[in-house]
Design a protein around this motif. Structure first.
Motif, PDB file in Angstrom:
ATOM      1  N   VAL A 250       4.377   1.360 -14.364  1.00  0.00           N
ATOM      2  CA  VAL A 250       5.123   2.212 -13.424  1.00  0.00           C
ATOM      3  C   VAL A 250       5.219   3.633 -13.970  1.00  0.00           C
ATOM      4  CG1 VAL A 250       7.381   2.615 -12.361  1.00  0.00           C
ATOM      5  CG2 VAL A 250       6.433   0.305 -12.434  1.00  0.00           C
ATOM      6  N   ILE A 251       5.531   3.769 -15.246  1.00  0.00           N
ATOM      7  CA  ILE A 251       5.664   5.093 -15.866  1.00  0.00           C
ATOM      8  C   ILE A 251       4.350   5.852 -15.780  1.00  0.00           C
ATOM      9  CG2 ILE A 251       6.007   6.269 -18.082  1.00  0.00           C
ATOM     10  CD1 ILE A 251       8.046   3.946 -18.724  1.00  0.00           C
ATOM     11  N   GLN A 252       3.233   5.180 -16.076  1.00  0.00           N
ATOM     12  CA  GLN A 252       1.927   5.849 -16.033  1.00  0.00           C
ATOM     13  C   GLN A 252       1.590   6.308 -14.613  1.00  0.00           C
ATOM     14  OE1 GLN A 252       0.272   6.706 -18.630  1.00  0.00           O
ATOM     15  NE2 GLN A 252      -1.630   7.393 -17.743  1.00  0.00           N
ATOM     16  N   ILE A 253       1.861   5.480 -13.625  1.00  0.00           N
ATOM     17  CA  ILE A 253       1.582   5.858 -12.234  1.00  0.00           C
ATOM     18  C   ILE A 253       2.418   7.064 -11.841  1.00  0.00           C
ATOM     19  CG2 ILE A 253       1.840   5.122  -9.828  1.00  0.00           C
ATOM     20  CD1 ILE A 253       1.036   2.278 -10.801  1.00  0.00           C
ATOM     21  N   LEU A 254       3.706   7.049 -12.149  1.00  0.00           N
ATOM     22  CA  LEU A 254       4.577   8.170 -11.792  1.00  0.00           C
ATOM     23  C   LEU A 254       4.165   9.443 -12.532  1.00  0.00           C
ATOM     24  CD1 LEU A 254       8.055   6.397 -11.653  1.00  0.00           C
ATOM     25  CD2 LEU A 254       6.590   7.074  -9.740  1.00  0.00           C
TER      26      LEU A 254
ATOM     27  N   GLU B 181       0.843  -1.183   0.000  1.00  0.00           N
ATOM     28  CA  GLU B 181       0.000   0.000   0.000  1.00  0.00           C
ATOM     29  C   GLU B 181       0.888   1.246   0.000  1.00  0.00           C
ATOM     30  OE1 GLU B 181      -3.353   0.010  -0.166  1.00  0.00           O
ATOM     31  OE2 GLU B 181      -3.195  -2.159  -0.353  1.00  0.00           O
ATOM     32  N   PRO B 182       0.454   2.303  -0.670  1.00  0.00           N
ATOM     33  CA  PRO B 182       1.259   3.519  -0.656  1.00  0.00           C
ATOM     34  C   PRO B 182       1.292   4.130   0.742  1.00  0.00           C
ATOM     35  CG  PRO B 182      -0.872   3.926  -1.645  1.00  0.00           C
ATOM     36  CD  PRO B 182      -0.784   2.450  -1.399  1.00  0.00           C
ATOM     37  N   THR B 183       2.350   4.792   1.029  1.00  0.00           N
ATOM     38  CA  THR B 183       2.471   5.468   2.319  1.00  0.00           C
ATOM     39  C   THR B 183       2.588   6.962   2.077  1.00  0.00           C
ATOM     40  OG1 THR B 183       4.868   5.310   2.291  1.00  0.00           O
ATOM     41  CG2 THR B 183       3.676   3.491   3.330  1.00  0.00           C
TER      42      THR B 183
ATOM     43  N   ALA C 166      -5.724   1.453  -5.092  1.00  0.00           N
ATOM     44  CA  ALA C 166      -5.038   1.373  -3.792  1.00  0.00           C
ATOM     45  C   ALA C 166      -4.445   2.722  -3.379  1.00  0.00           C
ATOM     46  CB  ALA C 166      -3.939   0.327  -3.848  1.00  0.00           C
ATOM     47  N   GLY C 167      -4.538   3.726  -4.252  1.00  0.00           N
ATOM     48  CA  GLY C 167      -4.088   5.063  -3.891  1.00  0.00           C
ATOM     49  C   GLY C 167      -2.692   5.435  -4.378  1.00  0.00           C
TER      50      GLY C 167
ATOM     51  N   CYS D 243      -3.574  -4.346 -13.621  1.00  0.00           N
ATOM     52  CA  CYS D 243      -2.497  -3.962 -12.700  1.00  0.00           C
ATOM     53  C   CYS D 243      -2.557  -2.466 -12.406  1.00  0.00           C
ATOM     54  CB  CYS D 243      -1.138  -4.345 -13.282  1.00  0.00           C
ATOM     55  SG  CYS D 243       0.250  -3.950 -12.193  1.00  0.00           S
ATOM     56  N   PHE D 244      -2.743  -1.656 -13.455  1.00  0.00           N
ATOM     57  CA  PHE D 244      -2.823  -0.210 -13.254  1.00  0.00           C
ATOM     58  C   PHE D 244      -4.027   0.144 -12.392  1.00  0.00           C
ATOM     59  CE2 PHE D 244      -4.513   3.935 -14.407  1.00  0.00           C
ATOM     60  CZ  PHE D 244      -3.464   4.729 -13.975  1.00  0.00           C
ATOM     61  N   GLU D 245      -5.184  -0.429 -12.707  1.00  0.00           N
ATOM     62  CA  GLU D 245      -6.397  -0.117 -11.941  1.00  0.00           C
ATOM     63  C   GLU D 245      -6.265  -0.544 -10.482  1.00  0.00           C
ATOM     64  OE1 GLU D 245      -9.216   1.662 -12.317  1.00  0.00           O
ATOM     65  OE2 GLU D 245      -8.152   2.347 -14.091  1.00  0.00           O
ATOM     66  N   ALA D 246      -5.639  -1.681 -10.239  1.00  0.00           N
ATOM     67  CA  ALA D 246      -5.454  -2.139  -8.857  1.00  0.00           C
ATOM     68  C   ALA D 246      -4.573  -1.160  -8.087  1.00  0.00           C
ATOM     69  CB  ALA D 246      -4.830  -3.527  -8.839  1.00  0.00           C
ATOM     70  N   HIS D 247      -3.525  -0.674  -8.708  1.00  0.00           N
ATOM     71  CA  HIS D 247      -2.640   0.278  -8.032  1.00  0.00           C
ATOM     72  C   HIS D 247      -3.305   1.646  -7.877  1.00  0.00           C
ATOM     73  CE1 HIS D 247       0.414  -2.767  -8.688  1.00  0.00           C
ATOM     74  NE2 HIS D 247       1.121  -2.139  -7.768  1.00  0.00           N
TER      75      HIS D 247
END
Length: 125
Positions: A68-72, A27-29, A121-122, A114-118
């Motif tokens: 990872v690139i899309q999330i960042l 989970e993100p912190t 999760a915030g 994977c993207f939607e799950a992350h």
């Protein structure tokens, strides 16, 4: 003196079974860790941290890297900073990855899940 045999590398799984549930391992912190994000995405794709940020251009690694690139990117990171985080020198590759992500997710359910799950999760907006 007995010498132990060299451990063999684990085989790489190139696809998850149909219906395999994808959920982020971490989970993100409040204090965001890129390493934690990369490890979480790598676990979802069944690869290691080093393979995700490595130079391989096979579809499995490219798809994991794209998540990872899309999330960042959605977290507001610059393309240059994203490139450094995923072991690249050139920011233009990050621009291309962000521009083509929607099409990649449309054609690859594993990437989308994977993207939607992350995201859920915030990890990003």
């Amino acid at each position: 003196v007995e010498v132990e045999p060299t451990p063999q590398p684990k085989p790489i799984a190139f696809a998850l079974p149909v219906g395999f549930p994808i959920a982020p391992k971490a989970e993100p912190t409040r204090y965001f860790s890129v390493r934690t994000l990369i490890d979480s995405v790598a676990d979802d794709f069944g690869i290691s941290h080093g393979e995700l940020i490595g130079s391989a251009r096979t579809r499995l690694f490219v798809n994991a890297r794209a998540v990872v690139i899309q999330i960042l990117h959605r977290r507001g990171w610059s393309y240059s900073r994203i490139a450094r985080a995923v072991g690249r020198n050139d920011h233009t590759t990050m621009i291309h990855s962000v521009k083509t992500f929607e099409k990649r997710a449309e054609y690859n359910a594993e990437v989308a899940e994977c993207f939607e799950a992350h995201r859920a999760a915030g990890w990003c907006k």
